[in-house]
Design a protein around this motif. Sequence first.
Motif, short mmCIF file in Angstrom:
data_model
loop_
_atom_site.label_atom_id
_atom_site.label_comp_id
_atom_site.label_asym_id
_atom_site.label_seq_id
_atom_site.Cartn_x
_atom_site.Cartn_y
_atom_site.Cartn_z
N GLU A 75 -28.48 33.77 -64.78
CA GLU A 75 -28.50 34.09 -66.21
C GLU A 75 -29.80 34.78 -66.61
OE1 GLU A 75 -27.98 31.85 -70.57
OE2 GLU A 75 -28.14 30.67 -68.71
N VAL A 76 -29.68 35.79 -67.45
CA VAL A 76 -30.84 36.48 -68.00
C VAL A 76 -31.46 35.60 -69.09
CG1 VAL A 76 -31.63 38.50 -69.30
CG2 VAL A 76 -29.90 38.76 -67.51
N VAL A 77 -32.75 35.33 -68.97
CA VAL A 77 -33.42 34.45 -69.92
C VAL A 77 -34.51 35.15 -70.73
CG1 VAL A 77 -32.91 32.33 -68.67
CG2 VAL A 77 -34.96 33.64 -68.08
N ASP A 78 -34.91 36.35 -70.31
CA ASP A 78 -35.93 37.07 -71.05
C ASP A 78 -35.85 38.55 -70.69
OD1 ASP A 78 -38.04 37.55 -72.76
OD2 ASP A 78 -39.60 36.95 -71.34
N VAL A 79 -36.13 39.41 -71.67
CA VAL A 79 -36.14 40.86 -71.45
C VAL A 79 -37.48 41.39 -71.95
CG1 VAL A 79 -35.05 43.06 -71.97
CG2 VAL A 79 -33.64 41.02 -71.71
N ARG A 80 -38.23 42.02 -71.04
CA ARG A 80 -39.53 42.59 -71.38
C ARG A 80 -39.53 44.08 -71.06
NH1 ARG A 80 -43.90 38.99 -70.88
NH2 ARG A 80 -45.19 40.86 -71.10
#
Length: 288
Positions: A75-80
């Motif tokens: 699962e994707v938990v953060d996008v920077r």
Amino acid sequence: MLAGKFHEMKVERQTPLGYTLMLDGEEFFLHQAEVTHPIEVGETIEVFVYYDAKKRLTATMQEPAVTTEEFGWVEVVDVRKDLGVFVDIGINKNILIAPSDLPIFESLWPQVGDYVYCYLKESQSNYLFAILARPQEFGGVKEEAPQSLHGKKVKARVIRTGKIGTNVITEEGYMGFIHESERREEPRLGEVVEGRVVRVKDNGEFNMSLIPQKEFAIVEDSDIILEYLMGRRGAMPFYDKSEPDDIRRVFKMSKASFKRALGRLMKEGKVYQEDGWTYLKEDTDSNE
């Protein structure tokens, strides 16, 4: 390469903060927070090895969803935007997918809550990265789509983006492809889309369309044109002889679809054309 894999290690001694493990004469630290069940000194246990925040090899008894040898959904938990996308692999450290492994356009990057299929790779700078699986690397979860799927509506997750088309996979493991002509906008990586199966191929994969069938699409396309007209005070520099590329850029539909919808609106007396422009008739009810 030790990081990103499972190893069997001997519990050498206990410390106030955890345990010291031994493998081939080298010591590794297992923090108490990484212990999932009681262990004893002298016991041999299986642990996963990764790099901590200070780039030191450390052990955990937590079982990750992916390794350097096994693919998995995470699962994707953060996008920077400056770094990339972070995913939760099931341990106490999130793992980065670098921008070089993501779509060129940031708008197509997965969002928080999306899932991607990947594996781990260790860099020469003592770092673990998550690497996106290519469509041909989905063999472990791929299933052959039945011919009965033809014409059915399905939900599928995007696994690869591209100008020519989009690769997807359903929850059952059926692999599909959406040609650029069968979508109005390019869906993002990890997004779940719903569409219609237009063909099941001999190799067990399918072709999918995100554009409604003509009898439904013409109504939807007409609404798009009306909404655009209303947003421009009832006038737009587009008509049935406008360039296809301009129509697709503005309305996200083919010229044929645009002409069908425009013809419907003119037949219903809602719009008219004049000197290369289309105008909304003053008595048109926006709620119709």
